[in-house]
Design a protein around this motif. Structure first.
Motif, PDB file in Angstrom:
ATOM      1  N   UNK A 263       0.901  -1.218  -0.169  1.00 30.72           N
ATOM      2  CA  UNK A 263       0.031  -0.112   0.007  1.00 30.72           C
ATOM      3  C   UNK A 263       0.859   1.241   0.000  1.00 30.72           C
ATOM      4  N   UNK A 264       0.589   2.082  -0.923  1.00 30.68           N
ATOM      5  CA  UNK A 264       1.564   3.302  -1.119  1.00 30.68           C
ATOM      6  C   UNK A 264       1.082   4.557  -0.393  1.00 30.68           C
ATOM      7  N   UNK A 265       0.083   4.361   0.451  1.00 26.66           N
ATOM      8  CA  UNK A 265      -0.468   5.698   1.306  1.00 26.66           C
ATOM      9  C   UNK A 265       0.275   6.141   2.164  1.00 26.66           C
ATOM     10  N   UNK A 266       1.322   5.629   2.546  1.00 32.04           N
ATOM     11  CA  UNK A 266       2.199   6.143   3.392  1.00 32.04           C
ATOM     12  C   UNK A 266       3.744   6.733   2.999  1.00 32.04           C
ATOM     13  N   UNK A 267       3.808   6.456   1.638  1.00 36.38           N
ATOM     14  CA  UNK A 267       5.043   7.027   0.926  1.00 36.38           C
ATOM     15  C   UNK A 267       5.120   8.168   0.894  1.00 36.38           C
ATOM     16  N   UNK A 268       6.464   8.630   0.834  1.00 37.72           N
ATOM     17  CA  UNK A 268       6.813  10.211   0.726  1.00 37.72           C
ATOM     18  C   UNK A 268       6.694  10.597  -0.850  1.00 37.72           C
ATOM     19  N   UNK A 269       7.629  11.426  -1.295  1.00 39.70           N
ATOM     20  CA  UNK A 269       7.479  12.181  -2.606  1.00 39.70           C
ATOM     21  C   UNK A 269       7.350  10.986  -3.593  1.00 39.70           C
ATOM     22  N   UNK A 270       6.531  11.093  -4.542  1.00 34.93           N
ATOM     23  CA  UNK A 270       6.139  10.222  -5.592  1.00 34.93           C
ATOM     24  C   UNK A 270       6.025  10.663  -6.882  1.00 34.93           C
ATOM     25  N   UNK A 271       6.043   9.860  -7.988  1.00 32.19           N
ATOM     26  CA  UNK A 271       5.788  10.222  -9.247  1.00 32.19           C
ATOM     27  C   UNK A 271       4.208  10.103  -9.598  1.00 32.19           C
ATOM     28  N   UNK A 272       3.963  10.571 -10.999  1.00 32.29           N
ATOM     29  CA  UNK A 272       2.481  10.749 -11.004  1.00 32.29           C
ATOM     30  C   UNK A 272       1.526   9.469 -11.071  1.00 32.29           C
ATOM     31  N   UNK A 273       2.182   8.449 -11.816  1.00 32.50           N
ATOM     32  CA  UNK A 273       1.142   7.255 -11.475  1.00 32.50           C
ATOM     33  C   UNK A 273       0.864   6.613 -10.207  1.00 32.50           C
ATOM     34  N   UNK A 274       2.196   6.796  -9.563  1.00 33.57           N
ATOM     35  CA  UNK A 274       1.932   6.362  -8.028  1.00 33.57           C
ATOM     36  C   UNK A 274       1.148   7.245  -7.159  1.00 33.57           C
ATOM     37  N   UNK A 275       1.147   8.597  -7.502  1.00 30.43           N
ATOM     38  CA  UNK A 275       0.244   9.576  -6.841  1.00 30.43           C
ATOM     39  C   UNK A 275      -0.984   9.116  -7.420  1.00 30.43           C
ATOM     40  N   UNK A 276      -1.521   8.847  -8.493  1.00 33.19           N
ATOM     41  CA  UNK A 276      -2.992   8.520  -8.867  1.00 33.19           C
ATOM     42  C   UNK A 276      -3.284   7.554  -8.039  1.00 33.19           C
ATOM     43  N   UNK A 277      -2.404   6.257  -8.037  1.00 33.70           N
ATOM     44  CA  UNK A 277      -2.758   5.167  -7.391  1.00 33.70           C
ATOM     45  C   UNK A 277      -3.189   5.422  -5.934  1.00 33.70           C
ATOM     46  N   UNK A 278      -2.187   6.173  -5.437  1.00 31.12           N
ATOM     47  CA  UNK A 278      -2.523   6.483  -3.736  1.00 31.12           C
ATOM     48  C   UNK A 278      -3.652   7.173  -3.686  1.00 31.12           C
ATOM     49  N   UNK A 279      -4.075   8.248  -4.714  1.00 30.34           N
ATOM     50  CA  UNK A 279      -5.319   8.882  -4.291  1.00 30.34           C
ATOM     51  C   UNK A 279      -6.611   7.912  -4.648  1.00 30.34           C
ATOM     52  N   UNK A 280      -6.341   7.029  -5.518  1.00 33.28           N
ATOM     53  CA  UNK A 280      -7.618   6.261  -6.062  1.00 33.28           C
ATOM     54  C   UNK A 280      -7.552   5.053  -4.960  1.00 33.28           C
ATOM     55  N   UNK A 281      -6.900   4.788  -3.842  1.00 34.61           N
ATOM     56  CA  UNK A 281      -6.862   3.837  -3.091  1.00 34.61           C
ATOM     57  C   UNK A 281      -6.420   2.316  -3.434  1.00 34.61           C
ATOM     58  N   UNK A 282      -5.775   2.517  -4.586  1.00 36.11           N
ATOM     59  CA  UNK A 282      -5.163   1.072  -5.182  1.00 36.11           C
ATOM     60  C   UNK A 282      -4.246   0.474  -4.066  1.00 36.11           C
TER      61      UNK A 282
END
Length: 370
Positions: free
Chosen positions: A257-276
């Protein structure tokens, strides 16, 4: 200069396991690019759609080859094999995409006679504070480029070039991808990376200027009401059904789960916002599958089976246990048993990656959910 790396089937499962998310929006009716005259559309008082951001002439200029006539862009969504590639509009964002050249087939096929190139713009409101000048996990950009008055990260590599920037309160990502990217072959044969980026910049400036000048109400798009849930490999992902589908006695899950990760690139940001989140299933004998879950994101699959070019490039399949209104696509490599199956189940979307039997794993998920 940042560089993007081409994600191939042989390393995809490993990357999913490390990153904890798929690498996948699909354009909904209000966010999709649509055919328009080359002149800018009227924007006064209206919600922005893709023609408000740039003219077709600007698109053609960004995708112009070194030699030959100016290309004629058509509205098309590049076929992709991950949920996060299609999730921007579910987040209440705008996704626009055009193609020049011959249409692409499967995302895993590279026929010798193809010469396609895609240009896309993705806008996620509220994303500016999360913006970081990264690309697919590479380090921060040493220097930024000012485009249309906006400090932007830029770079090239397989499979193309990108321009990324915080514009207003939005994270804006512009990407160009092409088959056989390089300076000696394909659509941009004979051009350097710097030359390709240079002709993308006027397009990016048009996009940034349009967004900057817009009234707040013009940048409001309808998204999905996402319900936050704790990532868990239970319920429809119960281990006994997945193990049976893989032909093994038992599996062990690891959840990413990427929700607690720090600086991210765009695709990972989208995945995080979408709750994937991703459940990586492994057995003692090496059989396994990577299962990515997108709660409330079933509309992604509807778009995949209806938009150009995804509707023709992604093969639809019938999964046992699916009901009316649910759909599934399968993408397989020609050189191995590796396959990806993306399907809707109720209000959710799932992505299964496996070298064993991705369709069987998808059917096991459906059976355990019902």
């Amino acid at each position: 200069m940042l560089r993007r790396s081409l994600i191939t089937p042989t390393i995809f499962l490993a990357l999913v396991a490390l990153s904890g998310c798929a690498i996948e929006p699909v354009a909904g009716p209000s966010g999709s690019a649509s055919a328009t005259p080359t002149g800018q559309a009227s924007v006064e008082g209206s919600t922005y759609t893709c023609p408000h951001l740039a003219t077709l002439d600007a698109v053609a200029g960004a995708l112009a080859p070194a030699d030959g006539p100016m290309p004629i862009p058509v509205v098309a969504t590049q076929p992709a094999m991950t949920l996060s590639d299609y999730a921007v509009t579910a987040l209440g964002g705008l996704d626009c995409s055009w193609r020049v050249g011959k249409a692409a087939g499967s995302p895993l096929d590279y026929p010798a006679d193809s010469d396609w190139a895609y240009l896309s713009v993705k806008v996620v409101p509220g994303g500016a504070d999360s913006w970081a000048p990264h690309a697919l996990g590479d380090g921060p950009a040493d220097t930024l480029t000012t485009i249309g008055g906006i400090e932007s990260a830029t770079g090239c590599g397989d499979p193309g070039c990108f321009i990324s920037a915080p514009v207003g309160d939005a994270w804006v990502e512009i990407t160009m991808s092409t088959i056989f990217f390089g300076i000696s072959e394909g659509h941009f044969g004979g051009m350097t990376s710097d030359a390709i980026l240079a002709q993308m910049e006027p397009f990016a400036a048009s996009v940034f200027t349009a967004l900057t000048k817009a009234e707040p109400g013009q940048l409001v798009w309808t998204g999905v009401d996402l319900t936050p849930r704790e990532p868990a490999c239970t319920g429809a992902l119960k281990s006994q059904g997945i193990a049976s589908a893989l032909g093994v006695d038992s599996i062990e899950y690891e959840v990413f789960d990427s929700s607690s990760d720090g600086p991210i690139w765009f695709d990972k940001f989208v995945a995080q916002r979408a709750g994937l989140f991703t459940c990586s299933a492994q057995s003692a004998d090496g059989a396994g599958a990577s299962i990515t879950v997108g709660y409330d994101l079933a509309g992604i699959v509807d778009t995949m089976v209806s938009q150009p070019d995804t509707s023709t490039a992604l093969r639809q399949i019938a999964l046992e246990g699916a009901i009316d209104g649910e759909a599934a696509v399968q993408i397989c490599t020609d050189t191995s048993s590796y396959c990806t199956v993306i399907f809707s189940l109720g209000q959710s979307a799932y992505q299964v990656d496996s070298r064993t039997d991705a369709a069987a794993v998808a059917e096991a998920i459906i059976a355990q959910a019902r």
